[in-house]
Enzyme design. Structure first.
Site, PDB file in Angstrom:
ATOM      1  N   THR A 189       0.854  -1.182   0.000  1.00  0.00           N
ATOM      2  CA  THR A 189       0.000   0.000   0.000  1.00  0.00           C
ATOM      3  C   THR A 189       0.891   1.232   0.000  1.00  0.00           C
ATOM      4  O   THR A 189       2.008   1.185   0.522  1.00  0.00           O
ATOM      5  CB  THR A 189      -0.950  -0.023   1.217  1.00  0.00           C
ATOM      6  OG1 THR A 189      -1.736   1.152   1.218  1.00  0.00           O
ATOM      7  CG2 THR A 189      -0.213  -0.135   2.527  1.00  0.00           C
ATOM      8  N   GLU A 336      -4.526  -2.503   5.024  1.00  0.00           N
ATOM      9  CA  GLU A 336      -4.095  -2.985   6.350  1.00  0.00           C
ATOM     10  C   GLU A 336      -5.226  -3.650   7.135  1.00  0.00           C
ATOM     11  O   GLU A 336      -4.983  -4.282   8.156  1.00  0.00           O
ATOM     12  CB  GLU A 336      -3.575  -1.807   7.200  1.00  0.00           C
ATOM     13  CG  GLU A 336      -2.268  -1.198   6.745  1.00  0.00           C
ATOM     14  CD  GLU A 336      -2.458  -0.066   5.746  1.00  0.00           C
ATOM     15  OE1 GLU A 336      -3.465  -0.075   5.000  1.00  0.00           O
ATOM     16  OE2 GLU A 336      -1.591   0.821   5.698  1.00  0.00           O
ATOM     17  N   LYS A 451      -6.553  10.329  -3.585  1.00  0.00           N
ATOM     18  CA  LYS A 451      -7.148   9.062  -4.030  1.00  0.00           C
ATOM     19  C   LYS A 451      -7.977   9.307  -5.282  1.00  0.00           C
ATOM     20  O   LYS A 451      -9.019   9.942  -5.235  1.00  0.00           O
ATOM     21  CB  LYS A 451      -7.993   8.427  -2.942  1.00  0.00           C
ATOM     22  CG  LYS A 451      -8.219   6.961  -3.233  1.00  0.00           C
ATOM     23  CD  LYS A 451      -8.561   6.167  -2.018  1.00  0.00           C
ATOM     24  CE  LYS A 451      -8.178   4.705  -2.215  1.00  0.00           C
ATOM     25  NZ  LYS A 451      -8.726   3.838  -1.191  1.00  0.00           N
ATOM     26  N   TRP A 456      -4.113   5.357  -5.156  1.00  0.00           N
ATOM     27  CA  TRP A 456      -3.413   6.435  -4.460  1.00  0.00           C
ATOM     28  C   TRP A 456      -2.380   7.124  -5.348  1.00  0.00           C
ATOM     29  O   TRP A 456      -1.703   6.482  -6.134  1.00  0.00           O
ATOM     30  CB  TRP A 456      -2.667   5.890  -3.245  1.00  0.00           C
ATOM     31  CG  TRP A 456      -3.527   5.445  -2.120  1.00  0.00           C
ATOM     32  CD1 TRP A 456      -3.666   4.171  -1.664  1.00  0.00           C
ATOM     33  CD2 TRP A 456      -4.360   6.258  -1.283  1.00  0.00           C
ATOM     34  NE1 TRP A 456      -4.534   4.153  -0.592  1.00  0.00           N
ATOM     35  CE2 TRP A 456      -4.969   5.414  -0.339  1.00  0.00           C
ATOM     36  CE3 TRP A 456      -4.637   7.633  -1.237  1.00  0.00           C
ATOM     37  CZ2 TRP A 456      -5.848   5.883   0.633  1.00  0.00           C
ATOM     38  CZ3 TRP A 456      -5.519   8.090  -0.267  1.00  0.00           C
ATOM     39  CH2 TRP A 456      -6.114   7.228   0.657  1.00  0.00           C
TER      40      TRP A 456
HETATM   41  P1  AMP Z   1      -6.350   1.378   0.537  1.00  0.00           P
HETATM   42  O1  AMP Z   1      -5.388   0.868   1.560  1.00  0.00           O
HETATM   43  O2  AMP Z   1      -5.724   1.731  -0.749  1.00  0.00           O
HETATM   44  O3  AMP Z   1      -7.507   0.454   0.412  1.00  0.00           O
HETATM   45  O4  AMP Z   1      -6.943   2.758   1.077  1.00  0.00           O
HETATM   46  C1  AMP Z   1      -7.566   2.859   2.321  1.00  0.00           C
HETATM   47  C2  AMP Z   1      -8.038   4.266   2.536  1.00  0.00           C
HETATM   48  O5  AMP Z   1      -9.016   4.617   1.556  1.00  0.00           O
HETATM   49  C3  AMP Z   1      -8.708   4.542   3.854  1.00  0.00           C
HETATM   50  O6  AMP Z   1      -7.795   4.727   4.914  1.00  0.00           O
HETATM   51  C4  AMP Z   1      -9.492   5.804   3.537  1.00  0.00           C
HETATM   52  O7  AMP Z   1      -8.666   6.949   3.547  1.00  0.00           O
HETATM   53  C5  AMP Z   1      -9.929   5.542   2.102  1.00  0.00           C
HETATM   54  N1  AMP Z   1     -11.267   4.937   2.106  1.00  0.00           N
HETATM   55  C6  AMP Z   1     -11.579   3.632   1.993  1.00  0.00           C
HETATM   56  N2  AMP Z   1     -12.913   3.441   2.042  1.00  0.00           N
HETATM   57  C7  AMP Z   1     -13.471   4.653   2.207  1.00  0.00           C
HETATM   58  C8  AMP Z   1     -14.813   5.130   2.350  1.00  0.00           C
HETATM   59  N3  AMP Z   1     -15.853   4.311   2.315  1.00  0.00           N
HETATM   60  N4  AMP Z   1     -14.993   6.461   2.523  1.00  0.00           N
HETATM   61  C9  AMP Z   1     -13.941   7.315   2.548  1.00  0.00           C
HETATM   62  N5  AMP Z   1     -12.659   6.929   2.410  1.00  0.00           N
HETATM   63  C10 AMP Z   1     -12.420   5.614   2.245  1.00  0.00           C
END
Ligand code: AMP
Length: 553
Positions: A189, A336, A451, A456
């Site tokens: 990540t 994570e 995002k 990312w």
């Molecule tokens: P990833 O590890 O790439 O899956 O990204 C995780 C991050 O995406 C989280 O810590 C949030 O910042 C963002 N994220 C995931 N789901 C949501 C959601 N339903 N609403 C807002 N942000 C989200």
């Protein structure tokens, strides 16, 4: 006094056993250019055994990393099952990253064998400086069904072909006894600082997470469902959907590279899909195509619910699908957190008029997980729906460390992991409030990242590259809202060269980054605002450009 119950190792081998014994005729469908490829679970279990045998014959040992570089497909699912169940570690590589980022990640994880879809073989060949990869296997996803396949050699010199590789293994593979805490899979990540970080899932955490996906009050995936998994298999286990589907015997539909609105509608109709999962960008695209008359909404008639996460669900999206009779389930999670952390199901104690507002929150923690908010002064916030702080999460499928090749079995270390009175907490980097019913609502994030369409973009990397340009004095990159991609990066640059243009800087960045990581625009400013301690004041910049419209919006 101890409980006197059987201590059964919770491993992913249970999935194979159940699929074989209970659901042999259920199917896995993979979208192809020329139609849909279908195979049963019985055929899949047989192929998985062959794959494990072939990997063993090729010298893959317990703990070795086997990487994948491809789209969602039945072959990718076979790897999801064979690699962990033979005791090796599955590493799903993100095909959307820049070749230098992919090389860093593959080297850090020490990937030895890599399975590459033919349709992304050219991308793979741009990855240079791999230190540990010994064998590449090409999965031919280009040749139409029933025709003689392409040669793997022509896709990637020196590579094996997946189907030929499978033939080298017998079907009588003896699955080894596994420890439930041994590594099953890895996923990297984006780090907010420095390089990407590796999350290492255990068999136990993955099995428990699969059960978490099945609860009636979470995603309620069941044997009656036909699940279309659009979220990529290289993103946090495709949100746990493939494993959960196999565990419960749901029919699976895997879209390969065909994730445009028309392809989604056509596969939903042909496979009678009942539930699906993807980021808001995908669902916005489908909604727009319906409104634009390109898709007949009748094609989606079988679709009962969709899981939307990765970014917040906007109200317009929720209402749009409500009108179509398709229920959005808003979920939050991270690489994570395996990733299912919270799901916005409306409790019976919530008044009817509050239901929409509640469905737009990130939701309640999945059973067995705990959440809390820790304020800037380090105190735990009350669940009052007002007090903001960093969201922290604890539970059996939450990461407790990032992968360090020098200390592969050690926990803690990184400042994202905290210990409080014997409870381990992951600091999510998301800023949230929790209301008195326990609903988590994200309000901001401390992670200085953008995002875009579920992927990312590191602002730090962009800033470092920009600062290295001769015409740039200093540069700060912020996220600005975007109707399709949710967020896009905007570069705010102090230039020493009055002739320097936005186009020139973007072209320069494109030499170092994947295309979608390049900012859509550069604004030239006199000075980057600073905080009292001299850091870039991104809050002030975000405030200044809150209403900023990027060129294509
Ligand atoms: P990833 O590890 O790439 O899956 O990204 C995780 C991050 O995406 C989280 O810590 C949030 O910042 C963002 N994220 C995931 N789901 C949501 C959601 N339903 N609403 C807002 N942000 C989200």
């Amino acid at each position: 006094m101890q409980g006197l119950m059987q201590d059964v190792p919770l491993t992913l081998q249970m999935l194979l056993e159940r699929a074989d014994a209970l659901y042999p005729s259920k199917t896995i469908a993979t979208k192809r250019e020329d139609g849909v490829h279908r195979q049963t679970y019985a055929q899949t279990v047989d192929r998985v055994a062959r794959l494990a045998a072939a990997l063993q014959a090729a010298g893959v040992k317990p703990g070795d990393r086997v990487a994948t570089f491809g789209w969602n497909s039945s072959r990718h699912l076979e790897l999801y099952l064979a690699v962990p169940c033979m005791g090796a570690v599955l590493h799903t590589l993100n095909i959307r990253l820049h070749p230098t980022q992919i090389a860093y990640i593959a080297n850090h994880a020490e990937d030895q064998t890599v399975f590459v879809d033919a349709s992304v073989a050219a991308l793979w060949q741009q990855v240079r400086g791999l230190n540990t990869v010994r064998r590449v296997v090409v999965m031919d996803d280009l040749t139409p069904e029933g025709r003689p396949g392409m040669s793997a050699e022509s896709a990637i010199p020196g590579a094996d072909d997946y189907e030929a590789f499978l033939e080298t293994g017998g079907t009588a593979f003896r699955w080894p006894k596994l420890d439930e805490n041994q590594a099953a899979a890895m996923c990297y990540t984006s780090g907010t600082t420095g390089h990407p970080k590796g999350v290492v899932y255990a068999h136990r955490s993955s099995l428990l997470h699969s059960m978490g996906v099945l609860f009636a009050d979470t995603l309620a995936l069941s044997e009656r469902d036909t699940a279309l998994v659009i979220v990529p298999q290289f993103h946090a286990n495709a949100w746990g959907m493939p494993y959960a589907a196999v565990l419960t015997g749901a029919d699976l539909v895997l879209p390969s590279r065909f994730t445009d609105p028309a392809s989604i509608a056509s596969v939903v109709a042909s496979e009678q899909v009942t539930m699906s999962a993807a980021v808001p960008t995908i669902w916005f695209g489908v909604l727009q195509a319906i409104r634009g008359g390109e898709i007949d909404p009748a094609a989606l008639a079988s679709l009962e619910r969709i899981v939307v996460g990765g970014s917040a669900v906007p109200e317009a999206l929720m209402r749009g699908y409500d009108e179509l009779g398709i229920r959005i389930l808003h979920a939050w999670g991270m690489t994570e957190t395996s990733p299912l952390g919270t799901v916005a199901r409306v409790k019976t104690t919530v008044p009817e008029e509050q239901a929409l507002r509640i469905r737009l929150t990130q939701g309640l923690p999945t059973p067995t997980l705990r959440v809390r908010i820790v304020t800037e002064d380090g105190s735990v916030a009350p669940w009052d729906g007002k007090t903001m702080g960093e969201l922290q999460i604890s539970g059996p499928w939450i990461a407790d460390a990032y992968y360090e090749p020098e200390a592969p079995d050690q926990r803690g270390g990184h400042d994202r992991f905290a210990d409080d009175d014997g409870t381990r907490w992951l600091k999510t980097g998301d800023v949230a409030v929790i209301d008195h019913e326990g609903y988590v609502q994200l309000v901001d994030r401390t992670k200085d990242l953008v995002k875009s369409g579920g992927e990312w973009i590191s602002t730090l990397e962009l800033e470092n590259l920009l600062a290295a340009h001769a015409g740039v004095v200093e540069a700060a990159v912020i996220a600005v809202p975007h109707p399709k991609w949710d967020e896009r990066p905007l570069a705010c640059v102090v230039s020493r060269d009055p002739d320097l243009t936005s186009g020139q800087l973007c072209a320069y960045l494109a030499e170092h980054l994947a295309k979608w990581q390049v900012p859509d625009d550069v604004v030239f400013i006199d000075e980057v605002p600073k905080t009292s301690v001299g850091k870039f004041d991104k809050k002030a910049l975000r405030e200044r450009y809150r209403e900023y419209r990027l060129p294509d919006t």
